[in-house]
Design a protein around this motif. Sequence first.
Motif, PDB file in Angstrom:
ATOM      1  N   ASP A 350      13.898  74.017  -0.336  1.00 10.42           N
ATOM      2  CA  ASP A 350      14.342  73.196  -0.210  1.00 10.42           C
ATOM      3  C   ASP A 350      14.305  73.250   1.063  1.00 10.42           C
ATOM      4  O   ASP A 350      13.470  72.006   1.499  1.00 10.42           O
ATOM      5  N   HIS A 351      14.046  73.759   2.357  1.00  6.93           N
ATOM      6  CA  HIS A 351      13.849  73.527   3.600  1.00  6.93           C
ATOM      7  C   HIS A 351      12.750  73.711   4.030  1.00  6.93           C
ATOM      8  O   HIS A 351      12.064  72.036   4.291  1.00  6.93           O
ATOM      9  N   ILE A 352      11.707  74.159   3.160  1.00  4.52           N
ATOM     10  CA  ILE A 352      10.187  74.313   3.321  1.00  4.52           C
ATOM     11  C   ILE A 352       9.453  72.426   2.548  1.00  4.52           C
ATOM     12  O   ILE A 352       8.963  71.792   3.822  1.00  4.52           O
ATOM     13  N   ALA A 353      10.346  72.100   2.049  1.00  7.49           N
ATOM     14  CA  ALA A 353       9.835  71.192   1.168  1.00  7.49           C
ATOM     15  C   ALA A 353       9.915  69.577   2.219  1.00  7.49           C
ATOM     16  O   ALA A 353       9.629  68.923   2.189  1.00  7.49           O
ATOM     17  N   SER A 354      11.023  69.924   2.589  1.00 11.65           N
ATOM     18  CA  SER A 354      11.899  68.298   3.564  1.00 11.65           C
ATOM     19  C   SER A 354      11.175  68.648   4.950  1.00 11.65           C
ATOM     20  O   SER A 354      10.789  67.867   5.428  1.00 11.65           O
ATOM     21  N   VAL A 355      11.088  69.988   5.695  1.00 11.37           N
ATOM     22  CA  VAL A 355      10.480  70.077   6.864  1.00 11.37           C
ATOM     23  C   VAL A 355       8.924  69.409   7.158  1.00 11.37           C
ATOM     24  O   VAL A 355       8.005  68.598   7.967  1.00 11.37           O
ATOM     25  N   VAL A 356       8.454  70.710   6.225  1.00  8.56           N
ATOM     26  CA  VAL A 356       6.698  69.752   5.693  1.00  8.56           C
ATOM     27  C   VAL A 356       6.813  68.349   6.380  1.00  8.56           C
ATOM     28  O   VAL A 356       5.537  68.204   6.427  1.00  8.56           O
ATOM     29  N   ASN A 357       6.873  68.088   5.451  1.00  9.12           N
ATOM     30  CA  ASN A 357       7.112  66.623   4.518  1.00  9.12           C
ATOM     31  C   ASN A 357       7.606  65.346   5.531  1.00  9.12           C
ATOM     32  O   ASN A 357       6.650  64.480   6.606  1.00  9.12           O
ATOM     33  N   THR A 358       8.575  66.288   6.789  1.00  7.60           N
ATOM     34  CA  THR A 358       8.999  65.259   7.815  1.00  7.60           C
ATOM     35  C   THR A 358       7.452  65.069   8.522  1.00  7.60           C
ATOM     36  O   THR A 358       7.333  64.787   9.776  1.00  7.60           O
ATOM     37  N   LEU A 359       6.868  66.301   9.297  1.00 10.89           N
ATOM     38  CA  LEU A 359       6.220  67.124  10.040  1.00 10.89           C
ATOM     39  C   LEU A 359       5.241  66.152   9.628  1.00 10.89           C
ATOM     40  O   LEU A 359       4.137  65.522  11.086  1.00 10.89           O
ATOM     41  N   VAL A 360       4.512  66.200   9.100  1.00  9.95           N
ATOM     42  CA  VAL A 360       3.293  65.349   8.113  1.00  9.95           C
ATOM     43  C   VAL A 360       3.416  63.924   9.008  1.00  9.95           C
ATOM     44  O   VAL A 360       2.582  63.004   8.819  1.00  9.95           O
ATOM     45  N   LEU A 361       4.626  63.486   8.441  1.00 11.88           N
ATOM     46  CA  LEU A 361       4.838  62.039   8.257  1.00 11.88           C
ATOM     47  C   LEU A 361       5.158  61.525  10.200  1.00 11.88           C
ATOM     48  O   LEU A 361       4.571  60.749  10.613  1.00 11.88           O
TER      49      LEU A 361
END
Length: 448
Positions: A350-361
Amino acid sequence: MTSPQSDSASQPPQGHSHGHTHSHGPAAPVSRHLRKVIAAVLIPFATAVVVGLIAFWPGGVPDHERTGVGFDRQTQDGKVVQVVKVDCADVNAAQVPPTGATSTPSGREAVNEQEGECAKATVEVTSGDDKGRTFVEVVQPDAPRQLKEGQGVVVAYAPDAPRDLQYSVTDVDRKVPMALLAGIFALAVVVVGRLRGVMALVALAVSFTVLTLFILPAILQGSNPLVVAVIGASAIMLAALYMCHGVTARTSVAVVGTLISLLLIGLLGSLFIGWAYLSGNTDDNTGLIHGLYPDIDMSGLLLAGVIIGSLGVLDDVTVTQTSAVWELHQADPEMGWKGLYRAGIRIGRDHIASVVNTLVLAYAGAALPLLLLFSIAQSSVGTVANSELVAEEIVRTLVGSIGLVASVPVTTALAALVVSADRPAAGGTQAATAAPVRAGRGRRRKKG
């Protein structure tokens, strides 16, 4: 006949012990032997970081002759003391193209500016050797930055220009709103985080100190940007994690996990920046840096930016994963490292999904004006991705994201191995944590 109370004192039920231990504050400390093992790994690393700081300490930013271009200009504070509206034609604010054509944007803009009403601002220099000197700045009607009386401004000084043209307005003074916003941020952090919030602000100050006094000057002095970034990022990581989370085995595991992930990011970044022929010199600012300091390795500077930019998010991921494994162990001390790893990795997904999306955005948001230009030009996705400006951001994003993804299983496995391998001696930590259980059960028996 033995009383129930004495039975509970001699052999507390396992299930109750789990629940009681989990409800009491932080996790119990690990054994002395395990702390020695962790110290044997981290003390040499911390020593190497300190030696690196001393060896590469720059001693200040090297001097250079001012070019008067971009940010490389002498600036002073100023204040707008008067603004008068005048006809643009009277102050020659713009010139229509000789052909009189208005089909181009520049031609239409020139016509509008000649026929419009300009602002003639009198600006006073409020700092430096020429404090009190005034000059006139003409602001065209379509200019994005309009001046008003009493407004603070930043003025550029060109000593080689004619006296009437030595000063010009380059920006507005934003010190007050920026300082107020920083104060609100610090207050919010302290009110919500309390002592942890205070330590987080101290760690933030240490990070900026390392960045401004070591990393940036050392790169300008000609040191290898990658080596400087690794040393500086390691110093920031050690200071931030231990200040915010305490000098504990749990924090130490997060430090090791962060270090391994940073090394992976450095290796991948070095490989793909070289393979994709990314020069790191893609805009006016990097071009100016290369012109002033031609010995700087610009591709190395790009890689250093990738490492430093990934560090902040890495800290969050590794600390979260380590804490999760520690709490799982507190809830069930009999769980082996495989069980701890499986449970921890489920949290990590769950942490991976949110953090990677945050970094890309975050990267997409920073490059939004550039993406808009490509959209206006109706360029294909392949053309956009192949341009060096966008390719830099893609490599930066993907390399950082790979490091973030890898940090979850690496840190989870490390934490699971550490807590499951810890076997405190009899009468040590486990006995200390069992005592409150007996007392608690005894009190409840009496009340019953």
